[in-house]
Write a protein that holds these residues in place. Structure first.
Motif, PDB file in Angstrom:
ATOM      1  N   ASP A  75       0.911  -1.131   0.000  1.00 14.56           N
ATOM      2  CA  ASP A  75       0.000   0.000   0.000  1.00 14.56           C
ATOM      3  C   ASP A  75       0.947   1.175   0.000  1.00 14.56           C
ATOM      4  OD1 ASP A  75      -2.177   1.605   0.151  1.00 14.56           O
ATOM      5  OD2 ASP A  75      -2.989   0.773   1.981  1.00 14.56           O
ATOM      6  N   VAL A  76       1.095   1.855   1.091  1.00 18.75           N
ATOM      7  CA  VAL A  76       2.212   2.789   1.214  1.00 18.75           C
ATOM      8  C   VAL A  76       3.390   1.997   1.767  1.00 18.75           C
ATOM      9  CG1 VAL A  76       3.062   4.837   2.390  1.00 18.75           C
ATOM     10  CG2 VAL A  76       0.708   4.757   1.549  1.00 18.75           C
ATOM     11  N   TYR A  77       3.075   1.025   2.590  1.00 19.08           N
ATOM     12  CA  TYR A  77       4.074   0.149   3.190  1.00 19.08           C
ATOM     13  C   TYR A  77       3.721  -1.281   2.801  1.00 19.08           C
ATOM     14  CZ  TYR A  77       5.057   4.322   5.874  1.00 19.08           C
ATOM     15  OH  TYR A  77       5.374   5.599   6.221  1.00 19.08           O
ATOM     16  N   LEU A  78       4.533  -2.213   3.208  1.00 21.69           N
ATOM     17  CA  LEU A  78       4.234  -3.617   2.934  1.00 21.69           C
ATOM     18  C   LEU A  78       2.913  -3.996   3.593  1.00 21.69           C
ATOM     19  CD1 LEU A  78       7.711  -5.237   3.617  1.00 21.69           C
ATOM     20  CD2 LEU A  78       6.568  -5.036   1.418  1.00 21.69           C
ATOM     21  N   SER A  79       2.079  -4.713   2.859  1.00 19.08           N
ATOM     22  CA  SER A  79       0.824  -5.166   3.441  1.00 19.08           C
ATOM     23  C   SER A  79       1.024  -6.546   4.074  1.00 19.08           C
ATOM     24  CB  SER A  79      -0.267  -5.231   2.367  1.00 19.08           C
ATOM     25  OG  SER A  79      -0.016  -6.298   1.481  1.00 19.08           O
ATOM     26  N   ALA A  80       0.042  -6.964   4.855  1.00 17.85           N
ATOM     27  CA  ALA A  80       0.125  -8.269   5.528  1.00 17.85           C
ATOM     28  C   ALA A  80       0.226  -9.407   4.509  1.00 17.85           C
ATOM     29  CB  ALA A  80      -1.088  -8.468   6.432  1.00 17.85           C
ATOM     30  N   SER A  81      -0.372  -9.245   3.340  1.00 15.39           N
ATOM     31  CA  SER A  81      -0.329 -10.320   2.347  1.00 15.39           C
ATOM     32  C   SER A  81       1.067 -10.541   1.774  1.00 15.39           C
ATOM     33  CB  SER A  81      -1.330 -10.063   1.221  1.00 15.39           C
ATOM     34  OG  SER A  81      -1.031  -8.861   0.546  1.00 15.39           O
ATOM     35  N   ALA A  82       1.971  -9.590   1.984  1.00 12.34           N
ATOM     36  CA  ALA A  82       3.352  -9.759   1.520  1.00 12.34           C
ATOM     37  C   ALA A  82       4.191 -10.582   2.500  1.00 12.34           C
ATOM     38  CB  ALA A  82       4.008  -8.392   1.312  1.00 12.34           C
ATOM     39  N   GLN A  83       3.686 -10.817   3.701  1.00  9.46           N
ATOM     40  CA  GLN A  83       4.488 -11.483   4.729  1.00  9.46           C
ATOM     41  C   GLN A  83       4.991 -12.875   4.354  1.00  9.46           C
ATOM     42  OE1 GLN A  83       5.944  -9.844   7.199  1.00  9.46           O
ATOM     43  NE2 GLN A  83       4.905  -8.111   6.253  1.00  9.46           N
ATOM     44  N   PRO A  84       4.182 -13.724   3.716  1.00  9.87           N
ATOM     45  CA  PRO A  84       4.733 -15.039   3.326  1.00  9.87           C
ATOM     46  C   PRO A  84       5.904 -14.912   2.350  1.00  9.87           C
ATOM     47  CG  PRO A  84       2.337 -15.058   3.179  1.00  9.87           C
ATOM     48  CD  PRO A  84       2.746 -13.635   3.433  1.00  9.87           C
ATOM     49  N   ILE A  85       5.822 -13.970   1.438  1.00  7.53           N
ATOM     50  CA  ILE A  85       6.911 -13.754   0.485  1.00  7.53           C
ATOM     51  C   ILE A  85       8.145 -13.269   1.228  1.00  7.53           C
ATOM     52  CG2 ILE A  85       7.685 -12.465  -1.548  1.00  7.53           C
ATOM     53  CD1 ILE A  85       4.648 -12.214  -2.290  1.00  7.53           C
ATOM     54  N   ILE A  86       7.946 -12.329   2.139  1.00  9.52           N
ATOM     55  CA  ILE A  86       9.061 -11.784   2.922  1.00  9.52           C
ATOM     56  C   ILE A  86       9.717 -12.906   3.723  1.00  9.52           C
ATOM     57  CG2 ILE A  86       9.701 -10.227   4.807  1.00  9.52           C
ATOM     58  CD1 ILE A  86       9.049  -8.820   2.120  1.00  9.52           C
TER      59      ILE A  86
END
Length: 137
Positions: A75-86
């Protein structure tokens, strides 16, 4: 084999490890790199920051940010849905570091980091003297 050949092997191995994360989540390398950059550098959250700090081209960053936003990964920052990728990206980066530093003592690792930083600083300084950044060369 000279330094440049070794450098290519190191880069190739890093990309090989990261490609499994990219394939699993259907990301281009630049999109993955931006997600990991945002994770590691939360103080930089604008396209201009990413272009400046990573020395990336503005058009590639803009395109990648648009894709990541459309997929709901930022969004402006990483969203929760990016956490598995991270999480998987971090593990791939840790694996890369373990593999590359295997057999080196702590003092040897420190010396490598210091030498590598000096090499990078020298390269950046040489590029500045030529009026360039490394993404332009």
């Amino acid at each position: 084999m000279n330094f440049w050949d070794h450098h290519k092997a190191i880069t190739c191995y890093y990309e090989l490890l990261m490609s499994s994360v990219c394939q699993k989540y259907q990301l281009r390398q630049m999109e993955y790199d931006i997600l990991m950059f945002l994770y590691h550098n939360p103080q930089y959250s604008t396209a201009a920051d990413i272009v400046r700090v990573r020395n990336s081209t503005k058009s590639h960053v803009s395109t990648s940010l648009k894709v990541l936003e459309e997929r709901g990964l930022i969004d402006v920052y990483l969203s929760a849905s990016a956490q598995p990728i991270i999480a998987e990206g971090l593990e791939a980066q840790r694996q890369f570091a373990r593999d590359m530093l295997q057999g080196l003592s702590e003092p040897q690792i420190a010396a490598c980091k210091q030498a590598f930083q000096k090499i990078c600083d020298n390269a950046e300084e040489c590029l500045k003297m030529k009026g360039m950044t490394h993404h332009e060369s």
